[in-house]
Motif scaffolding. Structure first.
Motif, PDB file in Angstrom:
ATOM      1  N   LEU A  48       0.867  -1.175   0.000  1.00  0.00           N
ATOM      2  CA  LEU A  48       0.000   0.000   0.000  1.00  0.00           C
ATOM      3  C   LEU A  48       0.905   1.227   0.000  1.00  0.00           C
ATOM      4  N   ASN A  49       0.700   2.099  -0.931  1.00  0.00           N
ATOM      5  CA  ASN A  49       1.562   3.272  -1.058  1.00  0.00           C
ATOM      6  C   ASN A  49       1.168   4.365  -0.071  1.00  0.00           C
ATOM      7  N   ARG A  50       2.168   5.162   0.284  1.00  0.00           N
ATOM      8  CA  ARG A  50       1.946   6.342   1.120  1.00  0.00           C
ATOM      9  C   ARG A  50       1.965   7.581   0.226  1.00  0.00           C
ATOM     10  N   ASP A  51       1.268   8.617   0.665  1.00  0.00           N
ATOM     11  CA  ASP A  51       1.334   9.880  -0.063  1.00  0.00           C
ATOM     12  C   ASP A  51       2.517  10.708   0.443  1.00  0.00           C
ATOM     13  N   GLU A  52       2.605  11.956   0.010  1.00  0.00           N
ATOM     14  CA  GLU A  52       3.751  12.799   0.362  1.00  0.00           C
ATOM     15  C   GLU A  52       3.829  13.073   1.859  1.00  0.00           C
ATOM     16  N   GLU A  53       2.699  12.992   2.554  1.00  0.00           N
ATOM     17  CA  GLU A  53       2.677  13.244   3.991  1.00  0.00           C
ATOM     18  C   GLU A  53       2.807  11.970   4.814  1.00  0.00           C
ATOM     19  N   GLY A  54       3.052  10.836   4.157  1.00  0.00           N
ATOM     20  CA  GLY A  54       3.237   9.581   4.870  1.00  0.00           C
ATOM     21  C   GLY A  54       1.951   8.860   5.212  1.00  0.00           C
ATOM     22  N   ARG A  55       0.806   9.369   4.727  1.00  0.00           N
ATOM     23  CA  ARG A  55      -0.473   8.717   4.988  1.00  0.00           C
ATOM     24  C   ARG A  55      -0.741   7.668   3.916  1.00  0.00           C
ATOM     25  N   VAL A  56      -1.613   6.712   4.225  1.00  0.00           N
ATOM     26  CA  VAL A  56      -1.990   5.716   3.232  1.00  0.00           C
ATOM     27  C   VAL A  56      -2.737   6.421   2.097  1.00  0.00           C
ATOM     28  N   LYS A  57      -2.388   6.085   0.835  1.00  0.00           N
ATOM     29  CA  LYS A  57      -3.006   6.752  -0.307  1.00  0.00           C
ATOM     30  C   LYS A  57      -4.411   6.241  -0.595  1.00  0.00           C
TER      31      LYS A  57
END
Length: 200
Positions: A69-78
């Motif tokens: 599961l990828n993270r966004d730029e802020e480290g949250r789950v996308k």
């Protein structure tokens, strides 16, 4: 409209001789294949034996292995919990429970996200269906577990796979379009890209 007689082709049942009934041609052909492979191995031509696990195999960049599961730029789950991946999955191995998002830029997020890695057929339909590139299959192939429960990858485990692939520099490349499609091989001058460029 009836079929013309000229369009009909009659096929005769092949006759099997005594040699075919005794499987002699098949045995001779199998022995020839064995001897050819033995000769190639003795003289070092066309060797296909890999010394795994001492020597790690070199896999193509678009190999489909363990999910992440990828993270966004802020480290949250996308993931936005849209259920597109679980709907597209032919093996029905993805379970998602959505919840209202604590962030203002999206409506929902996955409270729980579980993939049964033993049930998965690694077809890549989930990553093709995802509208935000939140789920990808990585090049990690050495997936082992002692129990079925260990092979149930939850959200935290899938995010840990993301962190590990970013640390190793082995991000997937399928989200970056190649010459033929998003799943095509990279051009020879392209290498593995970082997650920020691979998902652009």
């Amino acid at each position: 409209m009836p079929i013309n007689d000229s369009d009909i082709k009659w096929v005769q049942t092949p006759r099997i001789g005594i040699l075919e009934q005794l499987y002699i041609p098949a045995i001779v052909e199998g022995l020839q294949t064995t001897m050819r492979h033995t000769a190639n191995a003795l003289f070092g031509k066309g060797m296909i034996t890999q010394q795994y696990p001492e020597v790690e195999p070199k896999l193509p960049a678009n190999y489909r292995g363990v999910h992440r599961l990828n993270r966004d730029e802020e480290g949250r789950v996308k993931c936005v919990a849209c259920y597109m991946c679980s709907t597209a999955c032919p093996a029905h191995c993805i379970d998602i429970v959505s919840a209202p998002s604590p962030w203002k830029d999206r409506e929902k997020y996955p409270e729980t996200f579980v993939i049964d890695e033993l049930r998965c057929i690694y077809c890549g339909m989930c990553e093709q269906a995802c509208p935000v590139d939140a789920i990808e299959l990585t090049t990690l192939y050495d997936l082992t577990g002692l129990t079925r429960e260990e092979m149930m990858f939850d959200k935290e485990k899938l995010l840990a796979v993301f962190d590990e692939t970013v640390r190793r520099g082995t991000d997937p490349v399928r989200t970056k379009a190649g010459r033929l499609s998003v799943a095509s091989e990279l051009a020879p001058d392209q290498g593995l890209t970082s997650s920020s460029t691979a998902q652009s």
